[in-house]
Design an enzyme around this catalytic site. Structure first.
Site, PDB file in Angstrom:
ATOM      1  N   HIS A   1       4.998   9.144  41.385  1.00  0.00           N
ATOM      2  CA  HIS A   1       4.521   8.485  40.165  1.00  0.00           C
ATOM      3  C   HIS A   1       4.606   9.404  38.936  1.00  0.00           C
ATOM      4  O   HIS A   1       4.416   8.924  37.809  1.00  0.00           O
ATOM      5  CB  HIS A   1       3.078   8.017  40.331  1.00  0.00           C
ATOM      6  CG  HIS A   1       2.906   6.910  41.317  1.00  0.00           C
ATOM      7  ND1 HIS A   1       3.574   5.705  41.225  1.00  0.00           N
ATOM      8  CD2 HIS A   1       2.126   6.818  42.423  1.00  0.00           C
ATOM      9  CE1 HIS A   1       3.224   4.927  42.228  1.00  0.00           C
ATOM     10  NE2 HIS A   1       2.359   5.576  42.979  1.00  0.00           N
TER      11      HIS A   1
ATOM     12  N   ASP B   1       2.304   4.195  53.521  1.00  0.00           N
ATOM     13  CA  ASP B   1       1.299   3.201  53.158  1.00  0.00           C
ATOM     14  C   ASP B   1       1.830   1.779  53.264  1.00  0.00           C
ATOM     15  O   ASP B   1       1.152   0.824  52.883  1.00  0.00           O
ATOM     16  CB  ASP B   1       0.734   3.458  51.756  1.00  0.00           C
ATOM     17  CG  ASP B   1       1.791   3.739  50.715  1.00  0.00           C
ATOM     18  OD1 ASP B   1       2.993   3.754  51.054  1.00  0.00           O
ATOM     19  OD2 ASP B   1       1.422   3.985  49.547  1.00  0.00           O
TER      20      ASP B   1
END
Length: 343
Positions: free
Chosen positions: A159, A284
């Protein structure tokens, strides 16, 4: 497969984050990397320490002023009479000025951050730089002849953009690995992000480049973090137009739909003619992850590892997300074990 790991990740223990409107203990915690390390050692993998890269290496993908901010942020916070974890309280949103960095630490934090879920503490820089060194070391090992290497990076990185942090990420480990491969002789590098959340920072860094292909399968930004990037119509710009491929999928996606997207992603990487591969390995996508919403069982991670190996490329795997903490080691080991078995 070489496993690169630094215990310095333990210096980043963020405290609290703002998650979907609630102040909660950080999902990104030191135990994540510890469970992965234990699972890999149990599986017979040996750990190697990262090499000592000069911080100047970071400037190949990050702005100098941004790196300087990260290095000094908590010291400035302390000088301002405060302690504990740092979270921003204001951002340069629409209608506000974005052309100057406030001199005060609170304003500077809001300028460089894009969320209030990524706390900085006293040891954050040490941990983030160590993670970056793990990724660059793994890339160096592959450039020197290893067929694959895994960087157990924590905090994660995908990110983090050229001059922005958020999503638990400070320095973009995968982008640094890709850059190292380019600098060490690989003409074309594919960077494949399989984390549940879109790698907005990686996309930002390579948006106008045609030597690094960015491909991502992720939860749709219509409902999933980071919300404001990751749509299918984002394809790059300038020289990089057509070298970004986003494959957003809805909440509740299971293996059949995911596998079809995987076919598309792997075909695009093959068509690109990549000389090497970097994988932003977020686990995830697991059905039990507390902040994600795909429905992939643990048995799918060896399948993912085998599919990645089918490309037959020199590969650097870089750890990103995965917040079902007790299962994270098993899931990462599943990917790496199958990947290695297929090489």
């Amino acid at each position: 497969m070489q496993i690169v790991h630094s215990p310095l990740h333990l210096r980043h223990d963020g405290g609290m984050e703002l998650h979907r409107g609630a102040l909660v203990p950080c999902y990104e915690m030191p135990a994540r990397a510890e469970y992965i390390r234990e699972a890999l050692v149990e599986a017979g993998h040996a750990l190697v320490v990262p090499r000592d890269f000069d911080p100047e290496a970071l400037l190949a993908v990050h702005d100098a002023d941004f790196v300087a901010f990260l290095r000094t942020a908590h010291a400035r916070w302390r000088e301002d009479g405060r302690d504990g974890f740092m979270l921003p309280s204001g951002f340069p949103a629409r209608g506000l000025r974005r052309d100057r960095v406030p001199s005060g630490i609170s304003g500077a934090m809001g300028y460089y951050a894009f969320d209030a879920g990524t706390p900085i503490v006293e040891g954050t820089w040490d941990a983030a730089f160590a993670a970056a060194q793990c990724a660059m070391t793994a890339a160096a090992l592959v450039a020197e002849g290893e067929r694959s290497a895994y960087a157990l990076c924590r905090p994660p990185g995908h990110h983090a953009g050229r001059s922005v942090y958020g999503g638990y990420c400070f320095l973009n480990n995968a982008a640094l690995a890709a850059q190292q491969l380019r600098e060490r002789g690989f003409g074309k590098v594919a960077l494949f992000d399989v984390d549940y959340h879109h790698g907005n920072g990686t996309q930002d860094i390579f948006w106008e480049r045609d030597d690094v292909l960015f491909v991502s399968i992720h939860g749709t930004p219509e409902t999933e973090y980071p919300y404001f990037l990751g749509y299918a119509d984002e394809r790059g710009a300038g020289a990089g137009e057509g070298f970004t491929l986003n494959l957003p999928l809805p909440r509740g996606t299971g293996w059949d739909t995911y596998d079809a997207a995987l076919d598309t992603a792997l075909q695009r990487i093959a068509d690109f003619g990549a000389d090497a591969l970097v994988v932003s390995l977020g686990v995830d996508i697991y059905e039990g992850d507390p902040i994600s919403a795909f429905k992939l069982g643990a048995e799918r991670f060896p399948q993912l590892g085998a599919r990645l190996a089918s490309l037959g490329l020199p590969t650097v795997l870089v750890q990103e997300g995965g917040y079902a903490v007790r299962e994270i080691g098993t899931n990462v080991a599943g990917v790496l074990g199958a990947f290695g078995a297929c090489r």
